[in-house]
Design a protein around this motif. Sequence first.
Motif, PDB file in Angstrom:
ATOM      1  N   ARG A   1     -38.662 -29.860  -4.563  1.00  0.00           N
ATOM      2  CA  ARG A   1     -39.608 -30.391  -3.948  1.00  0.00           C
ATOM      3  C   ARG A   1     -40.815 -30.685  -4.691  1.00  0.00           C
TER       4      ARG A   1
ATOM      5  N   THR B   1     -41.625 -26.893   2.447  1.00  0.00           N
ATOM      6  CA  THR B   1     -40.552 -26.135   2.886  1.00  0.00           C
ATOM      7  C   THR B   1     -39.413 -26.098   1.654  1.00  0.00           C
ATOM      8  N   LEU B   2     -38.872 -25.255   1.497  1.00  0.00           N
ATOM      9  CA  LEU B   2     -37.919 -25.158   0.269  1.00  0.00           C
ATOM     10  C   LEU B   2     -36.715 -25.396   1.065  1.00  0.00           C
ATOM     11  N   PRO B   3     -35.642 -25.958   0.226  1.00  0.00           N
ATOM     12  CA  PRO B   3     -34.097 -26.265   0.803  1.00  0.00           C
ATOM     13  C   PRO B   3     -33.645 -24.611   0.817  1.00  0.00           C
ATOM     14  N   LYS B   4     -32.578 -24.671   1.597  1.00  0.00           N
ATOM     15  CA  LYS B   4     -31.624 -23.387   1.762  1.00  0.00           C
ATOM     16  C   LYS B   4     -30.797 -23.264   0.480  1.00  0.00           C
ATOM     17  N   PHE B   5     -30.772 -22.233  -0.088  1.00  0.00           N
ATOM     18  CA  PHE B   5     -30.016 -21.801  -1.122  1.00  0.00           C
ATOM     19  C   PHE B   5     -28.372 -21.493  -0.564  1.00  0.00           C
ATOM     20  N   LYS B   6     -27.347 -21.743  -1.546  1.00  0.00           N
ATOM     21  CA  LYS B   6     -26.024 -21.293  -1.093  1.00  0.00           C
ATOM     22  C   LYS B   6     -25.808 -20.007  -1.046  1.00  0.00           C
ATOM     23  N   LYS B   7     -26.507 -19.221  -1.810  1.00  0.00           N
ATOM     24  CA  LYS B   7     -26.357 -17.796  -2.118  1.00  0.00           C
ATOM     25  C   LYS B   7     -27.405 -17.211  -1.732  1.00  0.00           C
ATOM     26  N   VAL B   8     -27.312 -16.012  -1.211  1.00  0.00           N
ATOM     27  CA  VAL B   8     -28.577 -14.931  -1.194  1.00  0.00           C
ATOM     28  C   VAL B   8     -28.771 -14.213  -2.334  1.00  0.00           C
TER      29      VAL B   8
ATOM     30  N   TYR C   1     -34.127 -15.977  -7.095  1.00  0.00           N
ATOM     31  CA  TYR C   1     -33.974 -17.351  -7.926  1.00  0.00           C
ATOM     32  C   TYR C   1     -35.429 -17.455  -8.442  1.00  0.00           C
TER      33      TYR C   1
END
Length: 58
Positions: free
Chosen positions: A17, A29-36, A39
């Motif tokens: 961002r 607002t941060l993008p959603k990451f694929k894995k929990v 980071y």
Amino acid sequence: MAPTGRFQIRHGSKILRSGTLKNGKATITLPKFKKVRSYGLRVVYLGSTKVKKSHSSC
């Protein structure tokens, strides 16, 4: 004097961002990451005519 100017939120070399500080503040607002998982993010302040550029990692 509150800083103004542009900033970036980075994950590695990828810019997630970017935005502009107003009165020293910004909301993003941060993008959603694929894995929990954890980071490592880096905030890069690109500076302004009155304040030097800087960065911070978290």
